[in-house]
Enzyme design. Structure first.
Site: not given
Length: 290
Positions: A103, A268
């Site tokens: 991320d 994610h």
């Protein structure tokens, strides 16, 4: 994290507290939003069996304290954060190392490879594509999924006050709704991240999102226009449940001369949702630098 030795290191305006364990080729692991270095708790101890693993909170996150950011996020751009972490690794005795980022950490990691090619041996990026590409591909079908890019970039102190008023709710909602299944992030991990999501860190988190909007996407665009590419091998992974990321490997092939990777069974948060698959992939990828 058990087995990691920590030390205080000052780099420019930032006080870092990296953790180090293991022996072998060095690799720096960087976390994303809204987490801390603890996101690697299912990866780092095993990877330390044959690597020197360095864990570090990004500037302003967790235990990495720094000066406030400017109104456009000055001080928290990927370029500035990457430069500080390259200096941090040098202070730890690693002039050249591999880096893997999830991320937001992935954004800092690829900026390291672009700005400091002599320092980066291999690059791993998880759940991201380059910042300028991310902004350019936002559409009505995908924009709601990427609300932090716009909301947290609002002029201060709007985002800080709104997030701060409901910090625990915001954090828990992200950690439950972004994985492929609710409960994928353990209760212990959620408590770790909650301890790091505080009135001291939230302004820094907003600052780096402002920098993403105002600074990072421009810097990326300049590199792309100039034809600059990442010269080191790049490993790319994304979650199989992240529909908007399905072409991530193809996107990275436009930015790097050598890429490999693919989806992993995850949402994610790959390091916690698919740790065994990620660990196997990292070991194979990093072994080539030994």
């Amino acid at each position: 994290m058990y087995g990691f030795k920590h030390a205080e290191i000052e780099v420019g305006p930032t006080s870092y507290r990296p953790g180090v364990a293991g022996d072998g080729p060095p690799v720096l692991l960087l976390h994303g939003f809204p987490q801390t270095h603890y996101c690697w708790h299912r990866i780092a101890p095993a990877l330390a069996d044959d690597h020197t693993v360095v864990l570090c909170d990004l500037k302003g996150y967790g235990e990495s304290r720094s000066a406030p950011g400017g109104p456009l996020g000055e001080g928290y751009s990927n370029r500035e954060r990457a430069a500080e972490l390259v200096e941090l690794m040098a202070r730890l005795g690693h002039e050249r190392f591999s880096v893997v980022g999830h991320d937001r950490g992935g954004r800092v990691a690829y900026r390291m490879a672009l700005d400091h090619p002599g320092a980066v041996e291999r690059l791993g990026v998880l759940n991201v594509i380059p910042t300028v590409e991310q902004f350019e591909r936002m559409t009505p079908d995908t924009a709601l999924e990427y609300w932090p890019f716009i909301f947290l970039a609002q002029p201060p102190p709007f985002a800080e006050r709104v997030i701060g008023a409901s910090a625990e709710y915001v954090l828990r909602d992200i950690l439950e709704s972004w994985p492929a299944s609710r409960g994928a992030i353990s209760a212990e991990a959620k408590e770790q991240y909650l301890r790091g999501f505080t009135p001291e860190t939230i302004p820094a988190i907003c600052a780096e999102y402002r920098a993403s909007f105002h600074i990072d996407r421009r810097v990326d665009a300049e590199d792309r226009d100039a034809g600059r590419t990442i010269q080191v091998p790049v490993l790319v992974h994304w979650g199989s449940e992240e529909g908007a990321m399905s072409d991530a490997l193809e996107v990275w092939r436009g930015w790097a001369d050598s890429t490999e990777g693919g989806p992993l069974p995850s949402g994610h948060f790959i390091p916690e949702e698919a740790p065994e698959e990620l660990l196997a992939s990292l070991r194979g990828f990093l072994r080539a630098s030994s």
